[in-house]
Design a protein around this motif. Sequence first.
Motif, short mmCIF file in Angstrom:
data_model
loop_
_atom_site.label_atom_id
_atom_site.label_comp_id
_atom_site.label_asym_id
_atom_site.label_seq_id
_atom_site.Cartn_x
_atom_site.Cartn_y
_atom_site.Cartn_z
N TYR A 39 6.79 1.45 -6.85
CA TYR A 39 6.05 1.49 -8.10
C TYR A 39 7.09 0.26 -8.74
O TYR A 39 6.18 -0.79 -8.88
CB TYR A 39 6.18 2.75 -8.72
N PHE A 40 7.92 0.01 -8.63
CA PHE A 40 9.06 -1.01 -9.10
C PHE A 40 9.16 -2.45 -7.90
O PHE A 40 9.54 -3.93 -8.89
CB PHE A 40 10.94 -0.57 -9.25
N LEU A 41 8.56 -2.38 -6.72
CA LEU A 41 8.25 -3.64 -5.57
C LEU A 41 6.97 -3.68 -6.24
O LEU A 41 6.95 -5.00 -5.53
CB LEU A 41 8.91 -3.38 -4.61
N SER A 149 3.02 2.96 -0.22
CA SER A 149 3.08 3.04 -1.70
C SER A 149 2.81 1.61 -2.18
O SER A 149 2.18 0.81 -2.94
CB SER A 149 4.39 3.51 -2.18
N LEU A 150 3.27 0.97 -1.36
CA LEU A 150 2.93 -1.42 -1.61
C LEU A 150 1.38 -1.11 -1.63
O LEU A 150 0.81 -1.99 -2.68
CB LEU A 150 3.62 -1.62 -0.93
N HIS A 151 1.01 -0.61 -0.36
CA HIS A 151 -0.73 -1.15 -0.40
C HIS A 151 -0.76 -0.62 -1.35
O HIS A 151 -2.53 -1.35 -1.78
CB HIS A 151 -1.13 -0.27 0.92
N LYS A 155 -4.00 -1.71 -5.98
CA LYS A 155 -5.34 -0.89 -6.42
C LYS A 155 -4.98 -0.39 -7.13
O LYS A 155 -5.81 -0.66 -7.86
CB LYS A 155 -5.83 -0.42 -5.22
N ASN A 156 -4.06 0.31 -7.53
CA ASN A 156 -3.46 1.18 -8.60
C ASN A 156 -2.30 1.66 -8.51
O ASN A 156 -1.79 2.41 -7.64
CB ASN A 156 -4.75 2.55 -9.08
N ARG A 157 -1.16 0.72 -9.63
CA ARG A 157 -0.17 0.93 -9.55
C ARG A 157 0.28 2.22 -10.10
O ARG A 157 1.20 2.83 -9.12
CB ARG A 157 0.57 0.19 -10.32
N LEU A 158 -0.15 3.26 -10.23
CA LEU A 158 -0.50 4.48 -11.09
C LEU A 158 -1.09 5.60 -9.98
O LEU A 158 -1.00 7.12 -10.48
CB LEU A 158 -0.05 4.67 -12.50
N TRP A 159 -1.76 5.07 -8.90
CA TRP A 159 -2.31 5.74 -8.40
C TRP A 159 -1.58 7.46 -7.49
O TRP A 159 -2.12 7.92 -8.00
CB TRP A 159 -2.56 5.07 -6.28
#
Length: 320
Positions: A39-41, A149-151, A155-159
Amino acid sequence: MIALQINKKEIISLWIPIGIIILILFIAYPLALAILCGYFLHPITNFFYNKFKIPIILSVLLTEFLILSGILLLLFFLVQSLIDLIPLIHSHVVKIPVIELKRLPIFSMFEEEFQTILNNIMNNLLIYITHLPSYFFELFLFSMGLFLSLHESLKNRLWFLVYLPKKTRGFSERALKKSSGVMNKFISVEVKLFLLTFILLTIGFAILGLHQPLKYAFLVSLVDSIPFLGTGLILIPLSIYFFLLNQHTVGIIILLLYVFVQLTRHIVESMLWSSSMQIKAVHVFFLSAAAILIFGVIGILFSPFIYLIANKWIGITKSS
């Protein structure tokens, strides 16, 4: 009766899922850490993907490569610096008049304390060595989790919020946005304080005529930027060393340098947090002191969030 039924429904549909998720995050902390780091990166990966039009997978790999390279370079520099320091420390330690110091009553107390610390370090080292396979496995899981998580964040940062109940998603989204803002401010303040400490120590070490002042100023500044540590971890023993060699002038100068750097750092830190959080510097000092008194040394890590709460509280009291 209706209120009781509503409460039961809220407990089953809201609080039990949240409790289960929190419990899972604590148990599977490498995966939880991977999600938070993803999330942060996200801005770095998003920069590569949108700015340079690099494919998603390559953007994610490039982000992980940069983070890993930075950590490895830092570790390599630290190890190399410590290897260079060992002969230097040895050459100075042999000059300490141990025979004369043994006659002092305080020497036995320091010897016992040093022996206790050394035994604790050896015991902890043995424990860490026995757990190395599990650490490597956790590191592998973290690396895979960070990649995924980065991948997914592109698409959606809050997946990952999809697993939370609908009632808490909005609150969790706002909390994450606030946390990322606080983290950005925290990193900005720490970088500025690191540079300030580095410049002051470089000047001080150069005036004292120490060998390679830039390298050692960087090492001490790096130690100072780590939570729970500080410049005193190195400068105070260094000052004591020169006092033991009867070089009182050098010992006093190093001690004064330590006091000057600490005072300057705390004043500038209060000013920076005051500017970032829009609260007065005097409030920053008292809030930091209160956080340390309440939570102990770990309160240092909570300080930015306490400043944010204080800022919001001031806004509420003004409006009311």
